[in-house]
Design a protein around this motif. Structure first.
Motif, PDB file in Angstrom:
ATOM      1  N   ASP A   1       0.829  -1.207   0.000  1.00 34.51           N
ATOM      2  CA  ASP A   1       0.000   0.000   0.000  1.00 34.51           C
ATOM      3  C   ASP A   1       0.866   1.261   0.000  1.00 34.51           C
ATOM      4  N   PHE A   2       0.281   2.361  -0.425  1.00 33.22           N
ATOM      5  CA  PHE A   2       0.946   3.651  -0.314  1.00 33.22           C
ATOM      6  C   PHE A   2       0.939   4.090   1.147  1.00 33.22           C
ATOM      7  N   ALA A   3       2.066   4.576   1.625  1.00 32.95           N
ATOM      8  CA  ALA A   3       2.159   5.109   2.990  1.00 32.95           C
ATOM      9  C   ALA A   3       3.428   5.947   3.079  1.00 32.95           C
ATOM     10  N   GLU A   4       3.344   7.102   3.674  1.00 40.63           N
ATOM     11  CA  GLU A   4       4.506   7.986   3.770  1.00 40.63           C
ATOM     12  C   GLU A   4       5.250   7.816   5.090  1.00 40.63           C
ATOM     13  N   ASP A   5       4.779   6.947   5.977  1.00 42.59           N
ATOM     14  CA  ASP A   5       5.379   6.837   7.312  1.00 42.59           C
ATOM     15  C   ASP A   5       5.709   5.394   7.696  1.00 42.59           C
ATOM     16  N   PHE A   6       5.853   4.501   6.715  1.00 43.53           N
ATOM     17  CA  PHE A   6       6.179   3.095   6.943  1.00 43.53           C
ATOM     18  C   PHE A   6       5.119   2.394   7.804  1.00 43.53           C
ATOM     19  N   SER A   7       3.877   2.829   7.699  1.00 43.10           N
ATOM     20  CA  SER A   7       2.799   2.204   8.460  1.00 43.10           C
ATOM     21  C   SER A   7       2.207   0.988   7.746  1.00 43.10           C
ATOM     22  N   SER A   8       2.628   0.745   6.511  1.00 41.65           N
ATOM     23  CA  SER A   8       2.101  -0.404   5.769  1.00 41.65           C
ATOM     24  C   SER A   8       2.513  -1.702   6.461  1.00 41.65           C
ATOM     25  N   GLU A   9       1.607  -2.670   6.494  1.00 38.66           N
ATOM     26  CA  GLU A   9       1.865  -3.925   7.200  1.00 38.66           C
ATOM     27  C   GLU A   9       2.328  -5.046   6.279  1.00 38.66           C
ATOM     28  N   GLU A  10       2.272  -4.849   4.974  1.00 42.01           N
ATOM     29  CA  GLU A  10       2.618  -5.925   4.042  1.00 42.01           C
ATOM     30  C   GLU A  10       3.630  -5.438   3.014  1.00 42.01           C
ATOM     31  N   TYR A  11       4.736  -6.171   2.894  1.00 38.07           N
ATOM     32  CA  TYR A  11       5.788  -5.846   1.935  1.00 38.07           C
ATOM     33  C   TYR A  11       6.027  -7.056   1.035  1.00 38.07           C
ATOM     34  N   ILE A  12       6.318  -6.788  -0.211  1.00 42.36           N
ATOM     35  CA  ILE A  12       6.459  -7.850  -1.206  1.00 42.36           C
ATOM     36  C   ILE A  12       7.890  -7.865  -1.748  1.00 42.36           C
ATOM     37  N   LYS A  13       8.443  -9.055  -1.844  1.00 37.72           N
ATOM     38  CA  LYS A  13       9.814  -9.240  -2.339  1.00 37.72           C
ATOM     39  C   LYS A  13       9.880  -8.944  -3.834  1.00 37.72           C
ATOM     40  N   ASN A  14      10.881  -8.108  -4.220  1.00 36.91           N
ATOM     41  CA  ASN A  14      11.094  -7.783  -5.631  1.00 36.91           C
ATOM     42  C   ASN A  14      12.584  -7.814  -5.956  1.00 36.91           C
ATOM     43  N   PHE A  15      12.882  -8.107  -7.204  1.00 33.90           N
ATOM     44  CA  PHE A  15      14.251  -7.955  -7.700  1.00 33.90           C
ATOM     45  C   PHE A  15      14.617  -6.479  -7.653  1.00 33.90           C
ATOM     46  N   GLY A  16      15.831  -6.148  -7.215  1.00 36.00           N
ATOM     47  CA  GLY A  16      16.188  -4.739  -7.096  1.00 36.00           C
ATOM     48  C   GLY A  16      17.678  -4.467  -7.223  1.00 36.00           C
TER      49      GLY A  16
ATOM     50  N   THR B   1      22.689 -11.558   1.358  1.00 34.10           N
ATOM     51  CA  THR B   1      22.274 -10.706   0.245  1.00 34.10           C
ATOM     52  C   THR B   1      21.701  -9.391   0.776  1.00 34.10           C
ATOM     53  N   SER B   2      22.091  -8.297   0.143  1.00 38.96           N
ATOM     54  CA  SER B   2      21.656  -6.967   0.579  1.00 38.96           C
ATOM     55  C   SER B   2      20.163  -6.767   0.319  1.00 38.96           C
ATOM     56  N   MET B   3      19.564  -5.846   1.095  1.00 39.53           N
ATOM     57  CA  MET B   3      18.126  -5.603   1.007  1.00 39.53           C
ATOM     58  C   MET B   3      17.820  -4.131   1.241  1.00 39.53           C
ATOM     59  N   VAL B   4      16.793  -3.638   0.549  1.00 34.94           N
ATOM     60  CA  VAL B   4      16.269  -2.299   0.794  1.00 34.94           C
ATOM     61  C   VAL B   4      14.768  -2.418   1.019  1.00 34.94           C
ATOM     62  N   VAL B   5      14.274  -1.767   2.053  1.00 38.67           N
ATOM     63  CA  VAL B   5      12.840  -1.730   2.330  1.00 38.67           C
ATOM     64  C   VAL B   5      12.305  -0.374   1.883  1.00 38.67           C
ATOM     65  N   VAL B   6      11.299  -0.408   1.021  1.00 36.06           N
ATOM     66  CA  VAL B   6      10.754   0.810   0.436  1.00 36.06           C
ATOM     67  C   VAL B   6       9.236   0.818   0.587  1.00 36.06           C
ATOM     68  N   THR B   7       8.703   1.931   1.057  1.00 36.79           N
ATOM     69  CA  THR B   7       7.256   2.102   1.096  1.00 36.79           C
ATOM     70  C   THR B   7       6.803   2.837  -0.163  1.00 36.79           C
ATOM     71  N   ARG B   8       5.796   2.290  -0.826  1.00 38.11           N
ATOM     72  CA  ARG B   8       5.307   2.893  -2.073  1.00 38.11           C
ATOM     73  C   ARG B   8       4.955   4.362  -1.854  1.00 38.11           C
TER      74      ARG B   8
END
Length: 317
Positions: free
Chosen positions: A30-45, A98-105
């Motif tokens: 989901d879109f969120a500007e404050d990392f309040s989203s509860e679900e994150y999906i793995k993507n190639f990056g 493996t390195s990782m980045v967490v991004v909120t839409r």
């Protein structure tokens, strides 16, 4: 080099070689500007890796230099590249995770959280040396510069590229959190700009390096540091491209925005493809804008990028 010039390349096996991170992007559902989203999906990056995949789909012969862990995420990333028909022999494996980045839409510039690991474990090998000499354009970002081990590899790669006539593109995507606290990261980044042929800062990149200013003044600062061609992306306001004698602005081609993640990588991909396909720098910028506009219609860093001929037809560039 100037922005009206078409570049004549010698006959080489590879069109593009990227040096830098391949990693997992965990992107919120989901879109969120404050990392309040509860679900994150793995993507190639990983920006350089995204560019390799995009340019491969556009029709270039592209290759990546990076490092991933001996873990499931590493297997996922390598398999993803192989499924795209990309040579992965320059992707090293290491015991580091493996390195990782967490991004909120976001509909603006995403704010990432970084988890560094295997991405800076790259090595300068004989095969890499040969690859640089057999490539038309080499691309790198600030990620591998932010750790001493990979920084030394990039420095040697730059030297080889300059000696062999391989053009160099640099993404000055500086993030303070990636660098050792006692290292003069900004001073170092400024010191290597004179070695590159193309540099593509965003407004945020420029502000992190120089402080706040209007885009045209920021571009002049990059040129004064020795860059041949500066392409500054302005988000919804388009792009400014400049050399030491000329500056031109183009409007965005985007009409739909689902996710801004990877838009800069898509621009790089279209820009490089335009250069390789024989366009001058100004016209290659239009291809970059088309590739970015195409990507913005999709969620995630990578979109189902079409072939070059179909892209330029769709956006009439």
């Amino acid at each position: 080099m100037n922005i009206e010039e078409k570049i004549i390349f010698s006959n080489r096996e590879y069109d593009l070689l990227t040096v830098g991170e391949i990693l997992i992007d965990m992107i919120s559902k989901d879109f969120a500007e404050d990392f309040s989203s509860e679900e994150y999906i793995k993507n190639f990056g990983g920006s350089p890796a995204n560019i390799v995949i995009n340019t491969k789909r556009l029709g270039l012969n592209s290759r990546a230099v990076s490092s991933v862990g001996f873990d499931g995420f590493g297997d996922f990333l390598v398999s993803h590249l192989q499924n795209e028909g990309i040579d992965t022999s320059l992707i090293g494996r290491t015991t580091c995770p493996t390195s990782m980045v967490v991004v909120t839409r976001s509909r603006g510039t995403p704010v990432p959280i970084f988890y560094r690991g295997a991405d800076y474990e790259i090595e300068y090998t004989e095969e890499l040396d040969k690859a640089i000499k057999n490539t038309r354009i080499m691309h790198f970002s600030t990620w591998p510069l932010s750790r001493e081990r990979s920084r030394k590899v990039v420095e040697k790669a730059i030297k080889t590229a300059k000696e062999s006539g391989t053009l160099i593109g640099f993404d000055p995507n500086y993030h303070r959190d990636l660098w050792d606290k006692d290292f003069d990261a900004i001073g170092y980044i400024k010191s290597i700009i004179k070695y590159v042929d193309f540099i593509k800062p965003s407004e945020d990149d420029a502000e992190r390096l120089f402080g706040k200013d209007i885009p045209k003044n920021q571009i002049k600062k990059f040129l004064e540091l020795g860059a041949d061609v500066v392409v500054m992306t302005l988000g919804k306001d388009g792009v400014i491209v400049a050399d030491k004698n000329k500056m031109v602005q183009f409007n965005t081609l985007a009409t739909e925005v689902q996710d801004t993640t990877g838009a800069g990588d898509a621009f790089w991909s279209g820009f490089y493809t335009g250069i390789i396909k024989g366009r001058n720098v100004e016209d290659a910028v239009k291809v970059g804008l088309a590739a970015s506009a195409f990507k913005l219609k999709y969620i995630g860093a990578i979109s189902p990028m079409p072939k070059y001929e179909d892209l330029i037809k769709e956006f009439n560039v």
